[in-house]
Enzyme design. Structure first.
Site, PDB file in Angstrom:
ATOM      1  N   LEU A  41       0.079   0.845  -7.702  1.00  0.00           N
ATOM      2  CA  LEU A  41      -1.300   0.434  -7.965  1.00  0.00           C
ATOM      3  C   LEU A  41      -2.187   1.580  -7.516  1.00  0.00           C
ATOM      4  CD1 LEU A  41      -3.057  -1.919  -8.974  1.00  0.00           C
ATOM      5  CD2 LEU A  41      -3.127  -2.782  -6.632  1.00  0.00           C
ATOM      6  N   ASP A  42      -3.128   1.971  -8.374  1.00  0.00           N
ATOM      7  CA  ASP A  42      -3.946   3.145  -8.107  1.00  0.00           C
ATOM      8  C   ASP A  42      -4.656   3.067  -6.752  1.00  0.00           C
ATOM      9  OD1 ASP A  42      -3.263   4.241 -10.544  1.00  0.00           O
ATOM     10  OD2 ASP A  42      -5.042   3.468 -11.574  1.00  0.00           O
ATOM     11  N   TYR A  43      -4.890   4.225  -6.181  1.00  0.00           N
ATOM     12  CA  TYR A  43      -5.580   4.356  -4.889  1.00  0.00           C
ATOM     13  C   TYR A  43      -6.921   3.628  -4.897  1.00  0.00           C
ATOM     14  CZ  TYR A  43      -7.886   6.921  -1.008  1.00  0.00           C
ATOM     15  OH  TYR A  43      -8.548   7.274   0.132  1.00  0.00           O
ATOM     16  N   SER A  45      -7.819   1.145  -6.843  1.00  0.00           N
ATOM     17  CA  SER A  45      -7.705  -0.236  -7.314  1.00  0.00           C
ATOM     18  C   SER A  45      -7.269  -1.130  -6.164  1.00  0.00           C
ATOM     19  CB  SER A  45      -6.698  -0.336  -8.461  1.00  0.00           C
ATOM     20  OG  SER A  45      -7.125   0.410  -9.579  1.00  0.00           O
TER      21      SER A  45
END
Length: 226
Positions: A41-43, A45
């Site tokens: 999961l993106d930084y 997000s």
């Protein structure tokens, strides 16, 4: 039976346990040894991240053949239109190809939604609105690229669920353990393509014996297994 951990990843936390740039990582929240993320999961997000010590279960969750649906709550800049939602639902043409059909709808976030550590700041006069979008694919920063393509840049992104697992009754930074059953037959063919109509969600059970797990260690390697 296999252990699965649900983690509510806060904003600006890396989906890994180490970082040579001093950024906040999973190690700042999770003390359970020997578990690794099943996916990323993106930084920037927030939301659900699954972790396990079972390599077969990890592959079962992340392999694209199993098409686990992922639902996101997305705060975008501007008042999203029905035309934009229709385009998102039908698929949009990105630089790496057209996206698969998705489910996209207007969404009102729950009143108890946690505030983000860094407030959202839309451009003056534009305001924000929310959509809920469910995908069965997982390209790099796909949701952000999709909403930008239809004219509504993503300002905040929360992954609410993966398959049958969700953030229900969880708070940012919380880790919750559950147990799942990956049938023996499925373990033997875990990475083979599945026929249409097969339910991709891991089944829950309390009867089968738990398979042997990898040896646990309090020392984490620098890179999780692929």
């Amino acid at each position: 039976m296999s252990d699965l951990y649900l983690f509510y990843k806060p904003y600006q936390v890396l989906s890994q346990f180490t970082d040579d740039k001093g950024r906040t990582t999973l190690n700042d929240f999770i003390r359970q040894p020997g578990i690794y993320p099943a996916g990323r999961l993106d930084y920037d997000s927030e939301g659900l991240l699954l972790l396990t010590d079972d390599g077969q279960l990890q592959a079962r969750i992340t392999h694209p053949e199993f098409k686990l649906p992922k639902t996101y709550w997305v705060q975008v800049e501007g008042q999203v239109t029905d035309e934009a939602l229709k385009a998102l639902s039908e698929g949009v043409e990105l630089n790496d190809g057209k996206t698969r059909p998705a489910r996209a709808r207007h969404f009102t976030p729950p009143k108890n939604l946690p505030e983000r550590s860094e407030p959202v700041q839309p451009r003056p006069g534009l305001g924000t609105s929310w959509i809920e979008i469910t995908l069965i694919e997982g390209r790099n920063r796909q949701v952000r690229r999709m909403t930008a393509h239809v004219g509504f840049p993503t300002l905040r992104l929360i992954r609410w669920s993966i398959g049958s697992w969700s953030l229900e009754k969880m708070r940012p930074g919380q880790l919750k353990q559950t147990r799942v059953h990956l049938p023996t037959q499925e373990r033997k063919v875990a990475l083979k393509p599945r026929k249409k109509g097969v339910n991709p969600a891991a089944e829950s059970s309390s009867t089968p014996a738990r398979p042997a797990s990898p040896k646990k260690s309090h020392r984490r390697p620098d890179h999780r297994p692929k």
